[in-house]
Structure formats: structure tokens, C-alpha cells
Design an enzyme around this catalytic site. Structure first.
Site, PDB file in Angstrom:
ATOM      1  N   LEU A 122     -31.597   8.932 -95.469  1.00  0.00           N
ATOM      2  CA  LEU A 122     -32.306   8.476 -96.665  1.00  0.00           C
ATOM      3  C   LEU A 122     -33.558   9.287 -96.958  1.00  0.00           C
ATOM      4  O   LEU A 122     -33.810   9.674 -98.091  1.00  0.00           O
ATOM      5  CB  LEU A 122     -32.675   6.997 -96.507  1.00  0.00           C
ATOM      6  CG  LEU A 122     -31.566   6.016 -96.859  1.00  0.00           C
ATOM      7  CD1 LEU A 122     -31.990   4.599 -96.511  1.00  0.00           C
ATOM      8  CD2 LEU A 122     -31.228   6.107 -98.343  1.00  0.00           C
ATOM      9  N   ALA A 123     -34.371   9.551 -95.920  1.00  0.00           N
ATOM     10  CA  ALA A 123     -35.631  10.254 -96.140  1.00  0.00           C
ATOM     11  C   ALA A 123     -35.381  11.669 -96.650  1.00  0.00           C
ATOM     12  O   ALA A 123     -35.960  12.095 -97.650  1.00  0.00           O
ATOM     13  CB  ALA A 123     -36.449  10.286 -94.854  1.00  0.00           C
ATOM     14  N   HIS A 171     -27.510   7.865 -89.777  1.00  0.00           N
ATOM     15  CA  HIS A 171     -27.831   6.577 -89.169  1.00  0.00           C
ATOM     16  C   HIS A 171     -28.480   5.607 -90.150  1.00  0.00           C
ATOM     17  O   HIS A 171     -28.481   4.400 -89.912  1.00  0.00           O
ATOM     18  CB  HIS A 171     -28.730   6.787 -87.950  1.00  0.00           C
ATOM     19  CG  HIS A 171     -28.946   5.539 -87.148  1.00  0.00           C
ATOM     20  ND1 HIS A 171     -27.900   4.754 -86.698  1.00  0.00           N
ATOM     21  CD2 HIS A 171     -30.075   4.917 -86.747  1.00  0.00           C
ATOM     22  CE1 HIS A 171     -28.399   3.720 -86.041  1.00  0.00           C
ATOM     23  NE2 HIS A 171     -29.710   3.784 -86.058  1.00  0.00           N
ATOM     24  N   GLY A 224     -32.766  -4.845 -94.380  1.00  0.00           N
ATOM     25  CA  GLY A 224     -33.323  -4.719 -95.706  1.00  0.00           C
ATOM     26  C   GLY A 224     -34.531  -3.829 -95.781  1.00  0.00           C
ATOM     27  O   GLY A 224     -34.850  -3.117 -94.834  1.00  0.00           O
ATOM     28  N   HIS A 269     -35.525  -3.499 -79.683  1.00  0.00           N
ATOM     29  CA  HIS A 269     -35.063  -4.625 -80.492  1.00  0.00           C
ATOM     30  C   HIS A 269     -34.655  -5.737 -79.533  1.00  0.00           C
ATOM     31  O   HIS A 269     -33.953  -5.482 -78.553  1.00  0.00           O
ATOM     32  CB  HIS A 269     -33.889  -4.203 -81.370  1.00  0.00           C
ATOM     33  CG  HIS A 269     -33.611  -5.178 -82.468  1.00  0.00           C
ATOM     34  ND1 HIS A 269     -33.010  -6.389 -82.244  1.00  0.00           N
ATOM     35  CD2 HIS A 269     -33.885  -5.136 -83.796  1.00  0.00           C
ATOM     36  CE1 HIS A 269     -32.923  -7.044 -83.402  1.00  0.00           C
ATOM     37  NE2 HIS A 269     -33.447  -6.294 -84.351  1.00  0.00           N
ATOM     38  N   ARG A 293     -31.647 -14.598 -86.033  1.00  0.00           N
ATOM     39  CA  ARG A 293     -32.747 -15.497 -85.692  1.00  0.00           C
ATOM     40  C   ARG A 293     -33.431 -16.004 -86.962  1.00  0.00           C
ATOM     41  O   ARG A 293     -33.872 -17.139 -87.027  1.00  0.00           O
ATOM     42  CB  ARG A 293     -33.747 -14.781 -84.786  1.00  0.00           C
ATOM     43  CG  ARG A 293     -33.234 -14.644 -83.350  1.00  0.00           C
ATOM     44  CD  ARG A 293     -34.084 -13.698 -82.534  1.00  0.00           C
ATOM     45  NE  ARG A 293     -33.921 -12.311 -82.976  1.00  0.00           N
ATOM     46  CZ  ARG A 293     -34.935 -11.497 -83.261  1.00  0.00           C
ATOM     47  NH1 ARG A 293     -36.174 -11.911 -83.131  1.00  0.00           N
ATOM     48  NH2 ARG A 293     -34.695 -10.273 -83.655  1.00  0.00           N
ATOM     49  N   GLU A 325     -38.233   8.571 -89.833  1.00  0.00           N
ATOM     50  CA  GLU A 325     -38.450   8.186 -88.438  1.00  0.00           C
ATOM     51  C   GLU A 325     -38.862   9.381 -87.588  1.00  0.00           C
ATOM     52  O   GLU A 325     -39.548   9.229 -86.580  1.00  0.00           O
ATOM     53  CB  GLU A 325     -37.185   7.540 -87.871  1.00  0.00           C
ATOM     54  CG  GLU A 325     -37.415   6.855 -86.516  1.00  0.00           C
ATOM     55  CD  GLU A 325     -36.172   6.161 -85.967  1.00  0.00           C
ATOM     56  OE1 GLU A 325     -35.207   5.963 -86.730  1.00  0.00           O
ATOM     57  OE2 GLU A 325     -36.185   5.804 -84.776  1.00  0.00           O
ATOM     58  N   SER A 382     -38.813   0.221 -92.074  1.00  0.00           N
ATOM     59  CA  SER A 382     -38.316   1.569 -91.804  1.00  0.00           C
ATOM     60  C   SER A 382     -37.461   2.073 -92.961  1.00  0.00           C
ATOM     61  O   SER A 382     -37.617   3.203 -93.409  1.00  0.00           O
ATOM     62  CB  SER A 382     -37.521   1.606 -90.507  1.00  0.00           C
ATOM     63  OG  SER A 382     -36.447   0.721 -90.576  1.00  0.00           O
TER      64      SER A 382
END
Lengths: 211, 242, 607
Positions: free
Chosen positions: C18-19, C46, C53, C256, C272, C393, C409
């Protein structure tokens, strides 16, 4: 857009061929099933069969049917011919492919191509005989007494299979139908029409000399 | 129960050594609990044959890199558990795509080409105004777009398609499905004739003969049969009016 | 045939997630010639794996009412444990809403607000009729308002596919299956990259006025990581290996709390968020004992630590893959699980063979995100070299400090792509390129020599996979969630030795063409260097901040450690050199996060 694309916009040709294939296929299925019901009239007795045949000859329906069959089969063959892998290399690929992925609907398509090609010859013979000899119970009975019995059994099986699979595929391609239930319904219809055809053949065979 | 002994028959071909014809090579492995083909292939590469080529990226069934024929069936290797397979397993690369070596095929270039040919992006005459509130959209519409957009371009529908196997320009279920995503998106301003231009041919929807191997093999369960029929009907209407 | 292929363009972007793609779009729409390089086809990046979201304070949903860029800013800074640069955070939160709307304009099918009442966690939520059809938001950990925009369970996927559709539309050149081996530079200016074609194995030279790195994280340094297997930090180590470009805050590694055992595939925070519980071996819900306020929904660093803390007390469930805890979503019901949590249900069924409607899901904290990366200024320009940018990232822009919030992110990739893409375009238009052929020749020859040495075992016959396993093991064992001087010293020592051994790798495969073992071997030294920077940075930082938790220094120490680590790797060195710089505080002075061990609101559980 490139020049060559601008000059040759996607034409209707592919769409029309597709429609011709589908419509002619559906018409032939309708014809086949009506035909089987008519033949099945022998179950109601020789009298009924002959009366129906007479009726058809009287109103020249037989001629109409023959012309219809020739035109529709012609159109259908013309349209589906583009589908059949033409080059030897393509043939090898599709058979190998079907063997590899073990997918029933892919196999049924290959069988359809095979049954279709075989039928083309058988149907021509069948139509020729009918046109040449006409229809009545005696003629039919005489024919199934000979080697022609095998011919009719093969034609019956091929035609029913081809029609059933073809109809299945047309509905799957165009509609919202659930494939599994559609398959069940069509299998039942096919078994019934084949049974009807076999019983008719058996009747002609047993009537045989009594006519 | 003692762990099973697995035999993998893997297709080998290295385009760098074209003199060696394609062959099938066997590898033996002990089965472990929860073993996936991702684990298997990496184990083989790290412990038995470091030259073995295959593609994985996310290893979680999201990215679509690892489509291959597993005992003939086109599916994702990463989410295939060995316990669902017999002790003898055949692995072949997906057909149709360019073979890069062993189990690795070039799905990326193929899909890029199809995206270009079908112009798979939102066509709009508007320009984006950063100071404006977003255009509203019905949530139902958004979910419908997403349902189709979920395609991960793994190529299982293409590799499993007899037509795609013999017609190099056929865009297959993934291509048609991608176009249908834009058809149902109100932001795309193309009319049906413009869509007919990209899918109303033998290379598009009218090339499909309805074998439905795509629908049977889609690893993420996109309702391809429905999408293909939807596009076919829409293009029939467009073709009729043309 | 020449030894390598050459390509020239205005901008080279390494990484087509994306970046990278967002920056490419910005530069290309300003008329620049852009080439995107990627290890894999762009849509396999990735970025596509992000389920949750993208945060942006649109405030359309009822539970997001009253949200603003200020609230988003406060959450982000608090989440970072005051380790982020606040001017960057401010720029980011202000731009996020525009970025989300632009993605909607390009075609992302964001979930939309639906008017009406519904129940959530025992409370009634009334969505406003006025907001019907606007972009909706969901709940995520560590946020004061519902701010996370989403498309069902595939936000990253739809963002990436939409972004890539724009890249295709603009006709931007993409060279996939291409791996960058080094940056071409003369000590002051970066003028391109040397790369290897993964199809054929042939070397390539790309020269450009501007080189951009957007290669994502280094998750795969850890054996157990939620990351895709391509996330090996290649962009970071090629920058590090220049000797001039530093990596910022490499010790800040996010774990995570819930990835599934033993494939380490992520179970999204949504489990969660929708009311899932964490249970121990006695099926006791233990999070309220530690975090009475936020319970399972404290920030990720805190929940991860509480899980490990509880396992260490002997309450973990033993398994062949180590101790774990249970995630329980059974009480949410089959309907909810099969619709709203479909992805989780599928992952459990496909990869673990369990059904979360009836079974507990085995989960354990797992490496997930790298806050650290190539240190850049607010414009995305890397420290040390002219003409080099980094974002996403792989960069330490520094938006996340010592802990990243869920949903920040994805937002960073798109927002940074938009902002930094603009800076890249501006820089490139003013720059001129004059790279000497001798410099290129040097860089190519260096790589050719490395490859030759690997193939012919000139330096030894170390097994690359063996080294890799050792590195993974060292990081997992000694540089995990709880850190201490003793373990970190051990890690540094072993990584030092491993780094030396990495020079002695020899291939067993022959290294022909696009050989996968050769690709691994070319990466291993760089990866070990990154691991070394993480361990060394963690050993030096004698405090606990965000995800970096030292058992021997359990408190945050703003007096001595409110600063950023900069790790350099001088050419030819055997270990990294650490330097520090201050963190930019503009609006929000360090304070209490409201959750975690150091918080006054946190319960103390006796062990």
C-alpha cells in the site's frame, strides 16, 4: 484504446453464435422429448401410434419436423463447432486436463462433444430413413427386428445424454439454478425418457410379426 | 496411532536447464499433527532439496500465491492439511500460467494483463475533492461489491478451466468476476455497451462453456456460477441492443 | 549478453504494498516516470492481510460521535507511550480522513452507516439517520472512540486491490519478482539499486533521481510471526548496510496477543472487540484480574504481556508447540461467528481443524509489527543519504513510537504514501541524476562476487537454513515480550557469532537461475544484522516503554530514555553502533496511559 481495437469494436458475432447455440439446443431438447412422447404412443396401442403418424403425414407435420430438424441441427452444429478443440494439440490438452483435475462436469462436456459428433452421423441416417420410408408401426417393428435395433438403442442413449447435459449446461450458464438439484431433476427426466424409449423399442420388438 | 509415512510426487522442471525434460520426483516425509502443505514444502526445501521452487507469501489463504494442483485438484497449498489427503500426494503447478520452475507459476503477470484488458478500475469523470464529505453509498451495495471483490487472484479457477487451457486469451471466471465487481459499483460510470466492449466476446463471457470447475474449485468460495450468469445475462441484453 | 540489465527512471520504489503504490501514484500523477519493484506480484503484498481496518476520525458512527483529529492524536501518542514524533502524529491524524475518502473515491467498498438501533455488548446503539450511507467505523483496542473504518473482514485486501487498480490505470511500470540487493550510493547521494530478478537470477541495475523504500516489516526474523514469509526486512537492511543510514527504535517490536497455535496466523482484534474472552488452563477469564478497566481490550503490548505473565505463573495450557491460552468466542453464538467473524472461523477450521462455535481457540502472543525502521524526517527523507526516502512499516517516520495502535498501520501506509509521495515528486523534479558508471560497476561487482562465493563455497559451507533457524530461535527466546539484561546479553553474543558465520554460507543447490536457496543466502547476513540491532537496542534501553518491557527496569524512565535509538552499521563492522536523538514533543507531555503495568488504574495481582 489502440487503433486496431477502435477499428474493430467487439462485434455482436460472438454473442449471436452463443445465442444460436443456446436457442437451437433448447429447441432440439424440446423436439427430442416431444418425439419420444410420440414414439411412446405405441404404449397406447398400435392403433394410437398409427393414427398419430397418419395425422402427422396428413397435415404435412412430418415434413415440417424434418425441415425443422435439419435446420436446427445445422445451426446447432455450426455454432458448437467452434467449441470443439480443433487442433490435435488442443485435443490432447483437454483430455489430459480432464484426467488430471478429475472434475465430473468437465468429463461430461467431453462426452458431450463425443456424443454430439457421433449423433450427427446417426441422426442423418435416422432422418433419411424416416423421410424415405415414412412412419407407421409396421415399419418401425420391422426395423427393430433387424440390426437396426442396436442402432436405435445407441441413438436413444446418446441423444438423451447429450440433451440432458446440454440443457443442464444452458441453464447453469444463464440462470440462477442450483446445480445439484438441477442435476437431480434432469437425471430423473433422462432416466424416464430413456425408459420410455426402451419400452417402446421392446414393444415394437415383441409386436414384431403380429403386425 | 503412529504417524503416517507420506510420499509426495512433485513435478520438477527448471526452465534454466531446458535439456532436462519435465519429470516427477518423489520425496518422503513423516506426517506431523496439523501439517499443511506449506510446512511440507518448506521442510522438503530446507532438509532435502534446496532447489525446489514454489511460491508462498501469506501462508494464511489470503494472498493467493500458492495455487497448485493437489492430487489433480486446483487449490491453495497453504490451507491444505495433509490429514485430509491420502498417503501418496501428487503436486503439480497450475496449468495456463507461465511455468517459472517446479511448482512456481507466473500468475501475477497473467492477472495484470487481464486487468489491463478489462480496464479493471473505477471509470469516472469526476475528480476527487479532498474537502468534501464522501459520497454516500448503501451498505448493502458495499457488501455486495465486497463479496465479489474478495477474489484473491490465485488462479485456481483458471488452471481448472478447460477453455482457459486451450484458449490463451480467455479471461476466465476471475476476469469476468472482476468486471462484474465494477458493474455493480455505482461509482463506475461505464454503460453496458462499454462493458460489452471488454467482456462481450469469445475471450470474455461468451467463451465460457459452463463447466463450472471454477465454481467447484474456488478456494475462498466466491459464487462464480452466479457471477458468470449475471454477466452473461447483462451482456446478452447489451448485445441484443447493439 | 551483458552481465546485467539496466533500467533508468525518475523514481524507483522498492516494495509494491500500500505505501509504495500510494507514493507511486502520487509521483506518477505529477508526470514522473516511476518503476515499482516488488518481491511478489503487488496484490500479493502483505498489506492485503490486514483484516481489521484503517483509523480516521470521520466520526460518522454513533460510537464515534465527538471524535476529532485531536482525540485520534491523543490516542496515538498515548499508544506510542510518548515515543512518537508528535509533529508526525499531528500531520498523520489531520490527513487520515482525506486519505480514507480518497480510497472511497477510487473504489474501496467501505462498510457504511445503517440507520437504526442495534445491541453491542449489552448496550443499545442508535445510528443517526443523517449519517446513513457515510463511511462507518468499528471498535479497536486503545482508542477512545470507534474510529476504525473497514470493509467487512478484508480491509487490507480491498485497499490494496483498489490501490493497485489505480496503479494499473496510470500505467505505472511494475517489475515483480525482483529483489533489491543493495543501494547504489557514493556516501552522500543514493542513485538507485542493484537488484536480482527472481525469475532468471540475472542482476539488474536501476538508476533513478529518487529511491524509495517501502518494503514493510521484518516479522520473519522471528520464527513465530503473524507476518507473511516475504517480510524479511530487506529494505531495512540494504539501507543499514550503506553504513550511513540509521534504523530508528529497532527494539520496538509489537507482539499481537492472539495468533493461532501453531501456524501463528493472526486472529484479529475484532474477536475481542466483539466480546471474546481469554481463558487459562482452568478456563478462568484472567484479564479482568490484571486490567479491571480495559480487560481484553487494553493496548496490544499490555494484553500480550499479561498473557505471558499468566502463562509464567503456571496457568498456561501445555502443548507440543509451547504453552498457550484459550480464546473463547463460543458465547457469541454460531450466527455471529459465521457472519461477523467469518475470517476467524475459517482460519480456525482450515488451519487448526477446530470449530470456534464449539471449541476454544489456542492462542499465544506472536511477533506482529515493527515500529522501528529506516529513520526518516517528517518528509520521509532518510537520514544520511540524499535522494533516499522510506515510508510505511519499513520506515521509522515515527508515528508509532513504542507501540502501534490497531488500525494505525493501514492508515499510515496510505497517509504516508499520499504525503511523502508529494514530497518525493517535489524532490525529484528539482533533482538531477549523474551516476558514474564506475560506481555502478563497483556495486554490481560486489554482488557478483558474493554470489560467486556462495555458489563455490569460497568462504565455507554453512547451511543458510540452519543459520536462519538459530537466528529465529535467539530472537524468540531472548528478545521476546519480557526482556532482561541476562537474556539480551546472551542474544547479542550469539548474534555476534551468527553474523560472522553468515559470511561462510555455501549453497547446496548450485544457485542456478532463480534459485530459492541463493535468494535466502543473499538475505541472511542482512537479516542477522537487523536482529542484532533489535537485540543491541533492547539491551541498551534500560527502561520499559510500550512494547519494550525490561523485567529489570519495569518502569518508563522519561528522564533518561525519552529518546529514539538510532542504529548504524558502519561498512565492514562486526556490530551495530547505537546513537540517540530526542523525541519531538509538541502538544502532549508524557503522562499516564490509563492501562498497563505502570498505570495507576492497573490492578496488581500477586504472583
Amino acid at each position: 484504446m489502440q487503433l486496431q481495437k477502435a477499428l474493430t469494436r467487439t462485434s455482436k458475432a460472438d454473442f449471436i453464435t452463443e445465442m444460436v447455440q443456446t436457442v437451437s439446443g433448447l429447441l432440439l431438447v424440446g423436439f427430442l422429448w416431444t418425439h419420444m412422447l410420440f414414439v411412446g404412443s405405441i404404449l397406447l396401442g398400435v392403433e394410437a401410434f398409427n393414427r398419430l403418424a397418419g395425422f402427422m403425414e396428413q397435415f404435412r407435420l412430418l415434413d415440417v419436423a424434418v425441415v425443422f430438424v435439419i435446420l436446427t441441427v445445422g445451426a446447432h452444429v455450426g455454432a458448437v463447432f467452434r467449441r470443439i478443440p480443433s487442433r490435435w494439440q488442443e485435443q490432447k490438452i483437454v483430455w489430459k486436463h480432464a484426467r488430471t483435475i478429475k472434475h465430473s462436469d468437465t468429463w461430461s462436456w467431453l462426452f458431450q462433444a463425443v456424443t454430439g459428433s457421433a449423433m450427427l452421423i446417426l441422426v442423418i441416417i435416422h432422418v433419411f430413413i424416416v423421410v424415405y420410408a415414412g412412419i407407421n408401426a409396421k415399419l418401425s417393428a420391422d426395423r427393430v427386428q433387424s440390426w437396426m435395433l442396436g442402432f436405435y438403442i445407441v441413438l436413444l442413449l446418446l441423444a438423451e445424454y447429450h440433451a440432458s447435459v446440454g440443457l443442464y449446461r444452458a441453464l447453469v450458464k444463464w440462470g440462477y439454478v442450483k446445480r445439484r438439484s438441477l442435476k437431480k431433476v434432469l437425471s430423473v427426466i433422462t432416466v424416464c425418457t430413456i425408459a420410455l424409449g426402451l419400452v417402446s423399442l421392446w414393444l415394437f420388438l415383441s409386436l414384431g410379426d403380429s403386425l | 496411532m503412529s504417524p503416517r509415512h507420506l510420499t509426495f510426487r512433485i513435478f520438477r522442471y527448471n526452465p534454466d536447464t531446458p535439456k532436462h525434460p519435465p519429470s516427477i520426483q518423489s520425496y518422503e516425509l513423516q506426517e506431523e499433527t496439523g501439517m499443511t502443505l506449506f510446512i511440507v514444502l518448506n521442510k522438503i526445501r530446507e532438509e532435502q532439496d534446496p532447489s525446489l521452487k514454489f511460491d508462498f507469501v501469506c501462508r494464511a489463504g489470503i494472498c493467493g500465491s500458492c495455487g497448485m494442483l493437489i492430487n489433480g485438484r486446483p487449490t491453495l497449498a497453504c490451507k491444505t492439511l495433509t490429514r485430509d489427503l491420502p498417503a501418496e500426494i501428487s503436486l503439480m503447478p497450475l496449468p495456463v500460467f507461465k511455468l517459472l520452475g517446479d511448482l512456481s507459476v507466473d500468475t501475477g503477470m497473467w492477472f495484470r494483463d487481464v486487468s489491463l484488458r478489462t480496464e479493471a478500475w473505477v471509470h469516472t469523470g469526476k475528480t476527487f475533492n479532498p474537502n468534501e464529505q464522501e459520497e454516500r453509498m448503501d451498505n448493502e451495495t458495499a457488501l455486495n461489491i465486497y463479496e465479489v471483490e474478495r477474489c484473491i487472484e490465485c488462479g485456481c479457477c483458471i488452471g481448472g478451466c478447460a477453455t482457459a487451457n486451450i484458449k490463451p486469451d480467455f479471461i476466465g471466471a476471475a476476469g469476468v468476476n472482476r468486471v462484474s465487481r465494477f458493474m455493480i459499483d455505482p461509482r463506475d460510470e461505464r454503460d453496458e455497451q462499454e462493458y460489452f466492449e471488454v467482456v462481450g466476446s469469445e475471450d470474455g463471457i461468451f467463451g465460457c462453456v459452463g463447466l463450472m470447475a471454477c465454481d467447484d474449485n474456488c478456494p475462498i468460495g466466491i459464487p462464480l456460477q452466479g457471477q458468470l450468469a449475471y454477466v452473461r445475462r447483462k451482456m446478452a441484453v447489451a448485445g441484443w441492443k447493439r | 549478453m551483458s552481465r546485467y540489465d539496466s533500467f533508468a527512471s525518475d523514481v524507483i520504489i522498492v516494495g509494491a504494498g500500500l505505501a509504495g503504490e500510494r507514493a507511486a501514484i502520487e509521483a506518477a500523477s505529477q508526470g514522473l516516470n516511476v518503476i515499482l519493484l516488488s518481491l511478489v506480484p503487488p496484490r500479493r503484498s502483505h498489506s492485503s492481510a490486514a483484516q481489521g481496518g484503517m483509523q480516521a476520525s470521520l466520526g460518522n458512527s454513533a460510537m464515534g460521535k465527538g471524535d476529532s483529529t485531536d482525540v485520534h492524536f491523543a490516542d496515538t501518542v498515548k499508544g506510542s507511550d510518548w515515543g512518537c514524533d508528535q509533529d508526525v502524529a499531528r500531520l498523520f491524524v489531520n490527513s487520515a480522513p482525506v486519505a480514507v475518502r480518497q480510497m472511497a473515491f477510487w473504489g474501496v467498498p467501505w462498510n457504511r452507516v445503517v440507520e437504526g438501533k442495534r445491541m453491542y455488548d449489552g448496550k443499545e446503539i442508535q445510528e443517526d439517520a443523517e449519517k446513513e450511507g457515510l463511511i462507518a467505523a468499528r471498535n479497536f483496542g486503545g482508542t477512545a472512540k470507534w474510529r476504525t473504518c473497514y470493509t467487512a473482514d478484508g480491509t487490507g485486501h480491498t485497499l490494496l486491490y483498489t490501490m493497485d487498480s489505480v496503479v494499473i490505470k496510470l500505467g505505472i511500470t511494475v517489475h515483480d519478482r525482483t529483489e533489491v540487493l543493495s543501494l547504489i550510493h557514493d556516501g552522500t547521494r543514493c542513485s538507485g539499486v542493484v537488484a536480482r530478478c527472481l525469475r532468471t537470477g540475472k542482476l539488474r541495475v536501476y538508476t533513478a533521481k529518487t529511491t524509495v523504500i517501502a518494503t514493510g516489516g521484518y516479522g520473519r526474523l522471528y520464527g513465530a510471526s503473524t507476518n507473511a514469509i516475504i517480510n524479511e526486512g530487506s529494505g531495512m537492511f540494504v539501507a543499514l548496510e550503506t553504513g550511513i543510514v540509521p534504523l530508528g527504535n529497532m527494539e520496538a517490536v509489537q507482539f499481537h496477543p492472539t495468533s493461532i497455535v501453531p501456524t501463528w496466523i493472526l486472529i484479529t482484534e475484532g474477536a475481542r472487540g466483539d466480546g471474546g474472552y481469554l481463558l487459562d488452563k482452568d478456563h478462568h477469564r484472567f484479564m479482568p484480574d490484571y486490567e479491571p478497566n480495559k480487560k481484553e481490550l487494553a493496548s496490544r503490548d499490555v494484553v500480550s504481556r499479561r498473557i505471558i505473565q499468566h502463562i509464567r505463573k503456571g496457568y498456561g495450557v501445555e502443548s507440543p508447540y509451547g504453552a498457550h491460552v484459550w480464546l473463547d468466542i463460543r458465547h457469541l453464538g454460531a450466527k455471529h461467528i459465521n457472519t461477523n467473524l467469518r475470517e476467524i472461523a475459517n482460519i480456525s477450521r482450515n488451519f487448526a481443524g477446530i470449530d470456534p462455535i464449539h471449541d476454544l481457540i489456542p492462542v499465544r502472543p506472536t511477533q506482529h509489527y515493527s515500529m522501528g525502521g529506516i529513520r526518516t524526517n517528517i518528509d520521509g527523507m532518510a537520514y544520511g543519504l540524499d535522494g533516499l526516502f522510506a515510508l510505511g512499516e519499513s520506515a521509522c517516520w515515527d508515528l508509532h513510537g513504542f507501540n502501534r495502535l490497531g488500525g494505525n498501520s493501514l492508515a499510515e501506509t496510505v497517509v504516508a504514501g499520499m504525503i511523502i509521495g508529494e514530497k518525493i515528486a517535489k524532490y525529484t523534479k528539482e533533482a538531477s541524476v549523474h551516476v558514474s558508471s564506475a560506481l555502478i560497476e563497483d556495486h554490481v561487482r560486489f554482488q557478483e562476487d558474493r554470489i560467486d562465493a556462495l555458489i563455490h563455497h569460497r568462504n565455507g559451507s554453512e547451511n543458510v537454513y540452519q543459520l536462519r533457524r538459530e537466528m529465529e530461535q535467539i530472537l524468540s527466546e531472548h528478545v521476546g515480550i519480557f526482556r532482561s539484561e541476562e537474556a539480551l546479553t546472551k542474544a547479542v553474543g550469539r548474534l555476534h557469532e551468527l553474523h560472522q558465520r553468515s559470511y561462510q554460507v555455501g549453497l547446496r543447490s548450485g544457485g542456478l537461475g532463480g534459485d530459492p536457496e541463493l535468494a535466502s543466502a543473499l538475505r541472511i547476513t542482512g537479516m542477522i544484522r537487523l536482529a542484532y540491532c533489535i537485540a543491541a537496542g533492547a539491551l541498551a534501553r534500560q527502561e520499559s516503554r510500550g512494547s519494550h518491557f525490561r523485567e529489570d527496569y519495569p518502569k518508563r524512565n522519561d528522564e533518561q530514555w525519552l529518546k529514539r535509538t538510532l542504529a548504524y552499521w558502519p561498512v565492514g563492522a562486526a556490530e551495530p553502533v547505537l546513537e540517540y536523538e530526542p523525541v519531538k514533543i509538541t502538544e502532549s507531555p508524557p503522562g499516564d496511559r490509563g492501562y498497563g503495568e505502570a498505570s495507576t488504574q492497573s490492578a496488581t495481582v500477586k504472583s
